[in-house]
Design a protein around this motif. Structure first.
Motif, PDB file in Angstrom:
ATOM      1  N   HIS A   1     102.178-103.200  68.208  1.00 56.22           N
ATOM      2  CA  HIS A   1     100.759-103.533  68.037  1.00 56.22           C
ATOM      3  C   HIS A   1     100.524-104.979  68.424  1.00 56.22           C
ATOM      4  CE1 HIS A   1      97.135-104.836  65.782  1.00 56.22           C
ATOM      5  NE2 HIS A   1      96.692-103.649  66.142  1.00 56.22           N
TER       6      HIS A   1
ATOM      7  N   SER B   1     103.067 -97.084  72.309  1.00 54.32           N
ATOM      8  CA  SER B   1     104.147 -96.311  71.696  1.00 54.32           C
ATOM      9  C   SER B   1     105.151 -95.923  72.764  1.00 54.32           C
ATOM     10  CB  SER B   1     103.615 -95.044  71.014  1.00 54.32           C
ATOM     11  OG  SER B   1     102.793 -95.374  69.918  1.00 54.32           O
TER      12      SER B   1
ATOM     13  N   HIS C   1      99.920 -90.244  62.120  1.00 60.60           N
ATOM     14  CA  HIS C   1     101.157 -89.678  62.646  1.00 60.60           C
ATOM     15  C   HIS C   1     101.901 -89.006  61.507  1.00 60.60           C
ATOM     16  CE1 HIS C   1     105.043 -89.419  64.745  1.00 60.60           C
ATOM     17  NE2 HIS C   1     104.331 -89.530  65.829  1.00 60.60           N
TER      18      HIS C   1
ATOM     19  N   ARG D   1     110.583 -93.290  67.801  1.00 56.12           N
ATOM     20  CA  ARG D   1     109.280 -93.804  68.222  1.00 56.12           C
ATOM     21  C   ARG D   1     109.193 -95.290  67.898  1.00 56.12           C
ATOM     22  NH1 ARG D   1     103.503 -93.119  65.241  1.00 56.12           N
ATOM     23  NH2 ARG D   1     102.142 -93.732  66.962  1.00 56.12           N
TER      24      ARG D   1
ATOM     25  N   CYS E   1     101.124 -90.555  78.111  1.00 56.53           N
ATOM     26  CA  CYS E   1     102.496 -91.063  78.195  1.00 56.53           C
ATOM     27  C   CYS E   1     102.988 -91.007  79.636  1.00 56.53           C
ATOM     28  CB  CYS E   1     103.449 -90.246  77.309  1.00 56.53           C
ATOM     29  SG  CYS E   1     103.259 -90.501  75.542  1.00 56.53           S
TER      30      CYS E   1
ATOM     31  N   TYR F   1     108.627 -93.512  73.159  1.00 55.77           N
ATOM     32  CA  TYR F   1     109.433 -92.455  72.557  1.00 55.77           C
ATOM     33  C   TYR F   1     110.763 -92.357  73.305  1.00 55.77           C
ATOM     34  CZ  TYR F   1     105.103 -90.854  70.324  1.00 55.77           C
ATOM     35  OH  TYR F   1     103.944 -90.773  69.580  1.00 55.77           O
TER      36      TYR F   1
ATOM     37  N   LEU G   1     106.332 -94.395  59.306  1.00 56.00           N
ATOM     38  CA  LEU G   1     106.401 -95.519  60.237  1.00 56.00           C
ATOM     39  C   LEU G   1     106.762 -96.764  59.435  1.00 56.00           C
ATOM     40  CD1 LEU G   1     105.939 -96.295  63.230  1.00 56.00           C
ATOM     41  CD2 LEU G   1     103.589 -96.871  62.621  1.00 56.00           C
TER      42      LEU G   1
ATOM     43  N   VAL H   1     106.624 -98.446  68.015  1.00 54.14           N
ATOM     44  CA  VAL H   1     105.195 -98.755  68.070  1.00 54.14           C
ATOM     45  C   VAL H   1     105.038-100.269  68.121  1.00 54.14           C
ATOM     46  CG1 VAL H   1     102.992 -98.577  66.875  1.00 54.14           C
ATOM     47  CG2 VAL H   1     104.579 -96.659  66.841  1.00 54.14           C
TER      48      VAL H   1
ATOM     49  N   LEU I   1      97.533-100.873  71.013  1.00 48.69           N
ATOM     50  CA  LEU I   1      98.704-100.198  70.454  1.00 48.69           C
ATOM     51  C   LEU I   1      99.438 -99.471  71.567  1.00 48.69           C
ATOM     52  CD1 LEU I   1     100.232 -99.387  67.799  1.00 48.69           C
ATOM     53  CD2 LEU I   1      98.869 -97.300  67.827  1.00 48.69           C
TER      54      LEU I   1
ATOM     55  N   LEU J   1      97.351 -99.092  60.687  1.00 47.17           N
ATOM     56  CA  LEU J   1      98.655 -98.455  60.816  1.00 47.17           C
ATOM     57  C   LEU J   1      99.298 -98.294  59.440  1.00 47.17           C
ATOM     58  CD1 LEU J   1     100.151-100.304  63.915  1.00 47.17           C
ATOM     59  CD2 LEU J   1      99.027 -98.085  63.840  1.00 47.17           C
TER      60      LEU J   1
END
Length: 336
Positions: free
Chosen positions: A125, A134, A71, A121, A239, A136, A75, A123, A132, A285
């Motif tokens: 896990h 995510s 990404h 964002r 998404c 937004y 993060l 995330v 995973l 990650l």
């Protein structure tokens, strides 16, 4: 401090950390869920990473992408609720849309138009399943009206007052004109982004997903602005999209309200599959420690310890000397 008055982001954070606390394993000595946070902002023709270690202006999206990772934005690991709250507050302070007080140039009531679109964002896990997810949260910029006569006069007066002490009248007038021109150019750029967003939503709503997943090449509007370049992969990707349309009830906002609702109606036909990503390890990650981004906390000042007051002698009995132990009383049956 009242949970019933929490906004969308605090409610999500509360639910996420409740799930993280519930995933704690005594045998592993850790929770199976791990939360990471990324935040960036689209400002006109640039994308700014708000959680970059060097500050919002020290690392752009291109620099972060060149550093590697799946990404393009930093993060950051949020192990506790306090870390998550501090990371989001840091991003808000660095944001051009939310940082500081947004007051109108003419001093009128109400905030000034937003100056950027904020992307958050989250995330999550799951180490037990190797999955995973995510989420937004995107605060989109709204249409910005061109400066009113009172706003233009206020901008001219501010620029003229700033340049009057050290410049001539001609340079003062040119600075004032430049200030008004900057406001006009900024708001025209914002309106261009909103128009590009409306076009993108109409194109995504018209896609035929029965022939397979859509691609970015099918969306001409994805290349119109930096905002659509960020939104297009999310709208057609893995998404579930939810669009919250915020409008005003006053009659002066009738045209803007109709345009917003027309754009929101295109979201009713968005159909994109949402699948869970599996086979992802936590080590894959690129999580940064929160200490690499957050400023250090100021040390707590402890109150000075006051000495204990001397014991007060009971009335009618002498105060025993220091260090002398009181002896038990001997008494008969009538001694109480």
């Amino acid at each position: 401090a009242v949970p019933e008055r929490y906004g969308l982001c605090p409610r999500l954070m509360s639910e996420l950390f409740d799930a993280i606390d519930a995933s704690w394993s005594e045998s592993a000595g850790a929770a199976s869920l791990t939360l990471g946070i990324a935040c960036w902002e689209v400002r006109h023709d640039s994308v700014v990473d708000l959680l970059a270690a060097g500050g919002p202006d020290g690392q752009q999206a291109q620099a972060a992408s060149a550093g590697g990772g799946p990404h393009p934005f930093v993060l950051v690991h949020a192990p506790a609720r306090q870390d998550a709250a501090r990371l989001i507050q840091l991003a808000r302070d660095r944001s051009a849309a939310h940082g500081g007080a947004r007051t109108r140039p003419d001093g009128a009531e109400g905030g000034a138009p937003s100056r950027g679109s904020l992307f958050l964002r989250l995330v999550l896990h799951d180490a037990a399943r190797g999955t995973l997810a995510s989420l937004y949260l995107i605060d989109l910029v709204g249409p910005a009206p061109l400066p009113t006569p009172s706003e233009a006069a206020a901008a001219v007066a501010t620029a003229a007052a700033a340049a009057a002490s050290s410049s001539s009248s001609s340079s003062s007038s040119s600075s004032a004109a430049a200030a008004v021109g900057g406001v006009v150019g900024e708001r025209r750029a914002l309106n261009k982004q909103v128009s590009a967003l409306h076009r993108l939503l109409s194109e995504v709503g018209a896609l035929d997903t029965s022939r397979g997943p859509p691609t970015l090449e099918q969306l001409a509007g994805s290349r119109d602005s930096k905002l659509t370049q960020q939104l297009a992969p999310l709208l057609i990707g893995n998404c579930k999209a939810h669009l919250l349309a915020c409008v005003r009830a006053e009659g002066s906002h009738y045209g803007e309200t109709c345009a917003t609702l027309r754009a929101a109606s295109h979201a009713l036909s968005l159909q994109t599959p949402c699948l869970r990503l599996g086979g992802i390890r936590l080590a894959d990650l690129p999580l940064l420690r929160p200490q690499a981004v957050l400023p250090p906390l100021a040390p707590l000042r402890r109150a000075p310890v006051r000495p204990a007051p001397p014991p007060v002698a009971r009335r009618g009995f002498p105060q025993p000397p220091e260090g002398e132990r009181a002896l038990p009383r001997r008494g008969g049956g009538g001694d109480g």
